[in-house]
Write a protein that holds these residues in place. Structure first.
Motif, PDB file in Angstrom:
ATOM      1  N   ILE A 120      10.381 -37.422 -37.606  1.00 30.10           N
ATOM      2  CA  ILE A 120       9.096 -37.644 -36.961  1.00 30.10           C
ATOM      3  C   ILE A 120       8.648 -36.372 -36.265  1.00 30.10           C
ATOM      4  O   ILE A 120       9.446 -35.674 -35.637  1.00 30.10           O
ATOM      5  CB  ILE A 120       9.092 -38.840 -35.971  1.00 30.10           C
ATOM      6  CG1 ILE A 120      10.154 -38.699 -34.906  1.00 30.10           C
ATOM      7  CG2 ILE A 120       9.244 -40.163 -36.688  1.00 30.10           C
ATOM      8  CD1 ILE A 120      10.095 -39.837 -33.900  1.00 30.10           C
ATOM      9  N   THR A 121       7.382 -36.057 -36.414  1.00 29.23           N
ATOM     10  CA  THR A 121       6.822 -34.842 -35.832  1.00 29.23           C
ATOM     11  C   THR A 121       5.879 -35.229 -34.701  1.00 29.23           C
ATOM     12  O   THR A 121       5.053 -36.130 -34.862  1.00 29.23           O
ATOM     13  CB  THR A 121       6.082 -34.038 -36.905  1.00 29.23           C
ATOM     14  OG1 THR A 121       7.015 -33.654 -37.907  1.00 29.23           O
ATOM     15  CG2 THR A 121       5.465 -32.773 -36.308  1.00 29.23           C
ATOM     16  N   VAL A 122       6.033 -34.561 -33.569  1.00 28.93           N
ATOM     17  CA  VAL A 122       5.176 -34.842 -32.415  1.00 28.93           C
ATOM     18  C   VAL A 122       4.568 -33.536 -31.904  1.00 28.93           C
ATOM     19  O   VAL A 122       5.079 -32.446 -32.160  1.00 28.93           O
ATOM     20  CB  VAL A 122       5.960 -35.519 -31.267  1.00 28.93           C
ATOM     21  CG1 VAL A 122       6.662 -36.772 -31.740  1.00 28.93           C
ATOM     22  CG2 VAL A 122       6.954 -34.564 -30.623  1.00 28.93           C
ATOM     23  N   GLU A 123       3.451 -33.684 -31.217  1.00 33.32           N
ATOM     24  CA  GLU A 123       2.867 -32.570 -30.475  1.00 33.32           C
ATOM     25  C   GLU A 123       3.184 -32.823 -29.009  1.00 33.32           C
ATOM     26  O   GLU A 123       2.844 -33.882 -28.488  1.00 33.32           O
ATOM     27  CB  GLU A 123       1.351 -32.536 -30.662  1.00 33.32           C
ATOM     28  CG  GLU A 123       0.872 -32.550 -32.097  1.00 33.32           C
ATOM     29  CD  GLU A 123       0.992 -31.205 -32.772  1.00 33.32           C
ATOM     30  OE1 GLU A 123       1.296 -30.211 -32.064  1.00 33.32           O
ATOM     31  OE2 GLU A 123       0.807 -31.144 -33.992  1.00 33.32           O
ATOM     32  N   THR A 124       3.829 -31.861 -28.367  1.00 33.20           N
ATOM     33  CA  THR A 124       4.122 -32.066 -26.949  1.00 33.20           C
ATOM     34  C   THR A 124       2.972 -31.559 -26.096  1.00 33.20           C
ATOM     35  O   THR A 124       2.208 -30.691 -26.494  1.00 33.20           O
ATOM     36  CB  THR A 124       5.419 -31.374 -26.508  1.00 33.20           C
ATOM     37  OG1 THR A 124       5.257 -29.956 -26.619  1.00 33.20           O
ATOM     38  CG2 THR A 124       6.594 -31.835 -27.346  1.00 33.20           C
ATOM     39  N   ASP A 125       2.904 -32.121 -24.913  1.00 28.97           N
ATOM     40  CA  ASP A 125       1.865 -31.839 -23.938  1.00 28.97           C
ATOM     41  C   ASP A 125       2.483 -30.976 -22.841  1.00 28.97           C
ATOM     42  O   ASP A 125       3.392 -30.211 -23.119  1.00 28.97           O
ATOM     43  CB  ASP A 125       1.424 -33.204 -23.382  1.00 28.97           C
ATOM     44  CG  ASP A 125      -0.065 -33.277 -23.234  1.00 28.97           C
ATOM     45  OD1 ASP A 125      -0.678 -32.213 -23.103  1.00 28.97           O
ATOM     46  OD2 ASP A 125      -0.596 -34.393 -23.238  1.00 28.97           O
TER      47      ASP A 125
END
Ligand code: CUA
Length: 152
Positions: A120-125
């Motif tokens: 799973i690929t996420v964009e972090t904040d």
């Protein structure tokens, strides 16, 4: 003519329900953008260099790969430390039974199956600490199987 109206209304209601389920899981901070299931190398977990030492690696200018092993009843590494404002792909596998991998309060959530790699690929904040929880029953210690994802 009223029947058609009722039919149209119930179809609309069903579509709205489906829409609310689909969008209901979206949370702040860490947003899942893809989800796929490649398999683990033949030879098993200890022979697979991605998972013999669970870790986070930089793989691009602002891209990171997190290799995570779930086992009764821990996640490794713990905490998983990833940079803020970056793209992180989690590659998660299991050393024993089926587990869950859910970054609490976000839509990053996948099942973890022995012999498979959940990706799973996420964009972090911005910087934040997230709980990591197992949401598949995996044995006596399931309720205590927790980790941390620290965005720094
Ligand atoms: Cu691991 Cu429940």
């Amino acid at each position: 003519a009223y029947e058609k109206l009722w039919l149209a209304a119930s179809v609309l209601l069903i579509l709205l329900l489906i829409g609310s389920v689909t969008y209901g899981a979206v949370g702040p901070g860490v947003a899942m953008v893809s989800d796929s299931q490649p398999t683990i190398d033949a030879g098993g977990l200890d022979e697979d260099e991605r998972f013999s030492e669970p870790r986070v690696e930089q793989v691009g200018e602002n891209e990171y790969a997190a290799y995570v092993v779930a086992r009764q009843f821990v996640f490794q590494p713990d905490p998983i430390v990833v940079p803020a404002n970056s793209t992180v792909t989690f590659y998660v596998t299991s050393a024993d039974v089926i587990h869950g991998f859910e970054v609490a309060g976000t839509n990053a959530n996948t099942m973890v199956v022995p012999g498979e790699v959940s990706e799973i690929t996420v964009e972090t904040d911005g910087p934040a600490e997230y709980g990591l929880i197992c949401n598949e029953y995996c044995g006596a210690g399931h309720h205590a199987m927790e980790g941390k994802v620290n965005v720094v």
